[in-house]
Structure formats: C-alpha cells, structure tokens
Design an enzyme around this catalytic site. Structure first.
Site, short mmCIF file in Angstrom:
data_model
loop_
_atom_site.label_atom_id
_atom_site.label_comp_id
_atom_site.label_asym_id
_atom_site.label_seq_id
_atom_site.Cartn_x
_atom_site.Cartn_y
_atom_site.Cartn_z
N ILE A 15 0.82 -1.22 0.00
CA ILE A 15 0.00 0.00 0.00
C ILE A 15 0.86 1.27 0.00
CG2 ILE A 15 -0.30 0.31 2.50
CD1 ILE A 15 -3.35 0.68 1.87
N GLY A 36 3.83 -4.10 11.22
CA GLY A 36 2.94 -4.35 10.09
C GLY A 36 2.85 -3.18 9.13
N VAL A 37 1.63 -2.94 8.66
CA VAL A 37 1.43 -1.90 7.66
C VAL A 37 1.70 -0.52 8.26
CG1 VAL A 37 -1.09 -1.66 8.00
CG2 VAL A 37 -0.08 -1.24 5.76
N ASP A 38 1.42 -0.35 9.54
CA ASP A 38 1.66 0.92 10.24
C ASP A 38 3.16 1.28 10.17
OD1 ASP A 38 1.23 3.10 11.85
OD2 ASP A 38 0.70 1.98 13.64
N SER A 121 -7.03 -5.07 10.74
CA SER A 121 -7.16 -6.08 11.81
C SER A 121 -6.73 -7.49 11.40
CB SER A 121 -8.59 -6.14 12.40
OG SER A 121 -8.85 -5.00 13.17
N GLY A 123 -3.75 -8.62 10.62
CA GLY A 123 -2.38 -8.98 10.98
C GLY A 123 -2.32 -9.35 12.45
N VAL A 124 -1.56 -8.60 13.22
CA VAL A 124 -1.38 -8.94 14.64
C VAL A 124 -2.69 -8.87 15.43
CG1 VAL A 124 1.07 -8.34 14.75
CG2 VAL A 124 -0.63 -6.62 15.28
N TYR A 125 -3.68 -8.12 14.94
CA TYR A 125 -4.95 -8.05 15.66
C TYR A 125 -5.81 -9.30 15.49
CZ TYR A 125 -4.27 -3.23 17.30
OH TYR A 125 -3.82 -2.09 17.94
P1 ADP Z 1 -3.58 -4.96 12.48
O1 ADP Z 1 -2.88 -4.59 13.76
O2 ADP Z 1 -4.77 -4.06 12.19
O3 ADP Z 1 -3.90 -6.42 12.41
P2 ADP Z 1 -1.26 -5.28 10.71
O4 ADP Z 1 -0.42 -4.20 10.14
O5 ADP Z 1 -0.63 -6.25 11.64
O6 ADP Z 1 -2.54 -4.55 11.35
O7 ADP Z 1 -1.92 -6.12 9.52
C1 ADP Z 1 -2.94 -5.64 8.71
C2 ADP Z 1 -2.75 -6.17 7.30
O8 ADP Z 1 -1.81 -5.35 6.61
C3 ADP Z 1 -2.20 -7.60 7.22
O9 ADP Z 1 -2.95 -8.33 6.25
C4 ADP Z 1 -0.78 -7.39 6.73
O10 ADP Z 1 -0.33 -8.49 5.95
C5 ADP Z 1 -0.95 -6.17 5.87
N1 ADP Z 1 0.25 -5.44 5.50
C6 ADP Z 1 1.47 -5.41 6.10
N2 ADP Z 1 2.31 -4.60 5.42
C7 ADP Z 1 1.61 -4.10 4.35
C8 ADP Z 1 1.92 -3.24 3.27
N3 ADP Z 1 3.12 -2.68 3.13
N4 ADP Z 1 0.93 -2.97 2.36
C9 ADP Z 1 -0.30 -3.50 2.49
N5 ADP Z 1 -0.65 -4.33 3.48
C10 ADP Z 1 0.29 -4.63 4.41
#
Ligand code: ADP
Length: 172
Positions: A15, A36-38, A121, A123-125
C-alpha cells in the site's frame, strides 16, 4: 492480479507504493506507530508523520483521523484503529465496519476521490481473514453508494492468503 468493478478493486501489493490520494493506515489507538502496515507507512512517510500523529493525540477503536502523507506517493493518510479479535463477541464486526465507514466519510469530507485500504485487523490483531474480507467488501460497497464523489477504492492485499479471501468476498 486484480478484480474490479467500476469503483472497487481488489489488488495484491504494497500500500505504501499506491499512487492514490489517500491510503488508510491500520493504526493502534496511540497513533504512535507500530509494526505491520503501520510501520511500513511510517518508514516511507518519514518522521513528520509521527509528529503529526503525536499532535492528534490518539484515536479510539473504530474511528479515523487524517494527516498528510509527507514522503508517500499518497497526499493523505487516513489512520483508523481496527478491533483486536477477542472471539467475535466483543463487538468486533461493528467496530471493523465503523473503521471502513468512518474512513470513507473522512475521505468524502476532504474531497478525496481515490483511496486504498489495507486488510484492517488481519495482521497482529488476529481477525479471521474470511470474515474481515466480507466486512471490508460489503461496507466499502455501501459507503461507495453513500458517497458518490469517491471515484475509486482499492482493497490492497499483502500476500496470497489475504488476496484469495478478498477475491471470494468480492465474488459474493
Ligand atoms: P492490524 O494490527 O490491524 O492487524 P497489521 O499491520 O498487523 O494490522 O496487519 C494488517 C494487514 O496489513 C495484514 O494483512 C498485513 O499483511 C498487511 N500489511 C502489512 N504490510 C503491508 C503493506 N506494506 N501494504 C499492504 N498491506 C500490508
């Protein structure tokens, strides 16, 4: 690979690379960055993003806040906080719907015409991916009907497991 209608597309990818007006961040309530994505979004956006988030001072689960995108290709980041999966009886589905709905409303308020969501939510959630994908597709479809000025929404799947679940939800 992608599946798309006029205004909604399911795509596989990163993303942080998306050239849309706003990307949505799956943040935590502190808005002070995480994994993760954050973490990926903060790394690309640069230190100014953390500063902007610090000024906001946090965000309750299910709500959304907006900042500039700084060094990202996207002009804006919409930060939303997904629910932690606690087995399904703690209002998780309503909270996840609120994330999508409030992010779409905030985009519309800011005259944003194109945006991209990660799998909030999932990923780690720990939200079950099939259920989360269904909520994502249904809620974004409803919000697209409610906000006709939004031209394009991408649901961005990081990896094949997520993509397959979204593809199934999209076809239902
Ligand atoms: P949450 O804490 O809301 O679960 P995460 O970041 O752990 O958030 O995961 C949410 C989703 O984002 C997961 O499916 C993860 O694979 C995905 N993700 C991680 N990195 C990226 C990225 N660079 N672009 C898009 N999606 C991503």
């Amino acid at each position: 690979m992608r599946f798309s209608s006029d205004r909604l597309a399911v795509v596989e990818g990163d993303i942080t690379l998306m050239a849309v007006e706003a990307i949505v961040n799956a943040a935590n309530e502190s808005l002070l960055g995480g994994g993760g994505v954050d973490g990926a979004i903060h790394r690309v956006a640069g230190a100014q993003l953390l500063e902007a988030c610090r000024k906001i001072g946090g965000c309750p689960t299910g709500e959304a806040r907006i900042t500039p995108g700084f060094n990202l290709p996207a002009k804006w980041v919409i930060h939303t906080v997904g629910p932690v999966w606690r087995g399904g009886g703690a209002g998780e589905a309503q909270l996840l719907q609120s994330c999508y709905r409030n992010s779409m409303a905030l985009a519309a308020e800011n005259r944003i015409k194109s945006l991209a969501f990660p799998a909030i939510s999932c990923g780690v959630y720990g939200y079950p991916v099939d259920q989360a994908a269904h909520i994502a597709v249904q809620t974004v479809r409803e919000s697209l009907a409610a906000f006709p000025a939004i031209e394009s929404v991408k649901l961005v799947c990081f990896g094949k497991i997520i993509f397959d679940a979204y593809q199934t939800a999209y076809s239902q």
